[in-house]
Design a protein around this motif. Structure first.
Motif, PDB file in Angstrom:
ATOM      1  N   ALA A  33     -82.372 -41.062  24.820  1.00 18.14           N
ATOM      2  CA  ALA A  33     -81.466 -40.865  23.679  1.00 18.14           C
ATOM      3  C   ALA A  33     -80.301 -41.839  23.740  1.00 18.14           C
ATOM      4  CB  ALA A  33     -80.962 -39.430  23.662  1.00 18.14           C
ATOM      5  N   TRP A  34     -79.780 -42.091  24.925  1.00 15.45           N
ATOM      6  CA  TRP A  34     -78.646 -43.003  25.091  1.00 15.45           C
ATOM      7  C   TRP A  34     -79.035 -44.439  24.744  1.00 15.45           C
ATOM      8  CZ3 TRP A  34     -73.532 -42.785  25.861  1.00 15.45           C
ATOM      9  CH2 TRP A  34     -72.883 -43.934  26.290  1.00 15.45           C
ATOM     10  N   GLU A  35     -80.177 -44.889  25.266  1.00 13.34           N
ATOM     11  CA  GLU A  35     -80.593 -46.276  25.048  1.00 13.34           C
ATOM     12  C   GLU A  35     -81.011 -46.543  23.611  1.00 13.34           C
ATOM     13  OE1 GLU A  35     -83.557 -47.329  27.896  1.00 13.34           O
ATOM     14  OE2 GLU A  35     -82.142 -47.312  29.569  1.00 13.34           O
ATOM     15  N   SER A  36     -81.512 -45.520  22.937  1.00  9.58           N
ATOM     16  CA  SER A  36     -81.944 -45.716  21.556  1.00  9.58           C
ATOM     17  C   SER A  36     -80.806 -45.499  20.564  1.00  9.58           C
ATOM     18  CB  SER A  36     -83.100 -44.775  21.228  1.00  9.58           C
ATOM     19  OG  SER A  36     -82.654 -43.441  21.239  1.00  9.58           O
ATOM     20  N   LYS A  37     -79.611 -45.116  21.071  1.00 10.77           N
ATOM     21  CA  LYS A  37     -78.456 -44.833  20.221  1.00 10.77           C
ATOM     22  C   LYS A  37     -78.838 -43.833  19.119  1.00 10.77           C
ATOM     23  CE  LYS A  37     -76.257 -49.277  21.050  1.00 10.77           C
ATOM     24  NZ  LYS A  37     -77.184 -49.997  21.874  1.00 10.77           N
ATOM     25  N   ALA A  38     -79.417 -42.716  19.555  1.00  6.47           N
ATOM     26  CA  ALA A  38     -79.986 -41.753  18.622  1.00  6.47           C
ATOM     27  C   ALA A  38     -78.948 -40.968  17.840  1.00  6.47           C
ATOM     28  CB  ALA A  38     -80.887 -40.784  19.388  1.00  6.47           C
ATOM     29  N   GLY A  39     -77.746 -40.857  18.306  1.00  8.84           N
ATOM     30  CA  GLY A  39     -76.745 -40.041  17.621  1.00  8.84           C
ATOM     31  C   GLY A  39     -76.896 -38.586  18.016  1.00  8.84           C
ATOM     32  N   LYS A  40     -76.051 -37.740  17.439  1.00 10.24           N
ATOM     33  CA  LYS A  40     -76.068 -36.328  17.823  1.00 10.24           C
ATOM     34  C   LYS A  40     -77.342 -35.620  17.365  1.00 10.24           C
ATOM     35  CE  LYS A  40     -71.085 -35.710  17.883  1.00 10.24           C
ATOM     36  NZ  LYS A  40     -69.941 -35.043  17.276  1.00 10.24           N
ATOM     37  N   PHE A  41     -77.697 -35.825  16.106  1.00 11.36           N
ATOM     38  CA  PHE A  41     -78.890 -35.142  15.596  1.00 11.36           C
ATOM     39  C   PHE A  41     -80.154 -35.692  16.240  1.00 11.36           C
ATOM     40  CE2 PHE A  41     -82.316 -34.574  12.455  1.00 11.36           C
ATOM     41  CZ  PHE A  41     -82.319 -33.187  12.426  1.00 11.36           C
ATOM     42  N   GLY A  42     -80.226 -37.000  16.423  1.00  7.31           N
ATOM     43  CA  GLY A  42     -81.388 -37.602  17.066  1.00  7.31           C
ATOM     44  C   GLY A  42     -81.549 -37.140  18.504  1.00  7.31           C
ATOM     45  N   THR A  43     -80.439 -37.012  19.215  1.00  5.60           N
ATOM     46  CA  THR A  43     -80.480 -36.510  20.585  1.00  5.60           C
ATOM     47  C   THR A  43     -80.955 -35.063  20.604  1.00  5.60           C
ATOM     48  OG1 THR A  43     -78.682 -37.994  21.205  1.00  5.60           O
ATOM     49  CG2 THR A  43     -79.109 -36.131  22.657  1.00  5.60           C
ATOM     50  N   PHE A  44     -80.479 -34.279  19.656  1.00  5.05           N
ATOM     51  CA  PHE A  44     -80.931 -32.894  19.552  1.00  5.05           C
ATOM     52  C   PHE A  44     -82.434 -32.820  19.313  1.00  5.05           C
ATOM     53  CE2 PHE A  44     -81.991 -29.354  16.696  1.00  5.05           C
ATOM     54  CZ  PHE A  44     -81.737 -28.290  17.563  1.00  5.05           C
ATOM     55  N   VAL A  45     -82.935 -33.641  18.414  1.00 13.16           N
ATOM     56  CA  VAL A  45     -84.366 -33.643  18.112  1.00 13.16           C
ATOM     57  C   VAL A  45     -85.174 -34.088  19.323  1.00 13.16           C
ATOM     58  CG1 VAL A  45     -86.141 -34.748  16.692  1.00 13.16           C
ATOM     59  CG2 VAL A  45     -84.049 -33.917  15.633  1.00 13.16           C
ATOM     60  N   LEU A  46     -84.698 -35.110  20.040  1.00 15.62           N
ATOM     61  CA  LEU A  46     -85.394 -35.553  21.246  1.00 15.62           C
ATOM     62  C   LEU A  46     -85.474 -34.441  22.282  1.00 15.62           C
ATOM     63  CD1 LEU A  46     -84.087 -39.184  21.752  1.00 15.62           C
ATOM     64  CD2 LEU A  46     -86.456 -38.497  21.457  1.00 15.62           C
TER      65      LEU A  46
END
Length: 69
Positions: A33-46
């Motif tokens: 999540a950190w390396e892909s710069k997923a953001g808050k929602f993207g990190t939650f989904v991951l």
């Protein structure tokens, strides 16, 4: 071996070995999540998608603990 039965060694390995592996998997998902710069929602989904399988293992352990008390 060292006064422990095979069942005790297997139980220890399953509890702490798989538990440690699960913590390592959480680290991997967080790094992804950190390396892909997923953001808050993207990190939650991951975390929801990739770490959801670990919930079943933890629930199984807690249910066994509760029923054997």
């Amino acid at each position: 071996m060292f006064g422990f039965t095979e069942a005790q060694i297997a139980s220890f390995g399953l509890t702490f070995g798989v538990g440690g592996f699960m913590l390592y998997m959480v680290f991997i998902v967080g790094q992804l999540a950190w390396e892909s710069k997923a953001g808050k929602f993207g990190t939650f989904v991951l975390f929801l998608a990739l770490a959801f399988g670990m919930v079943g293992f933890v629930a199984k352990y807690l249910i066994q603990w509760y029923l054997t008390r």
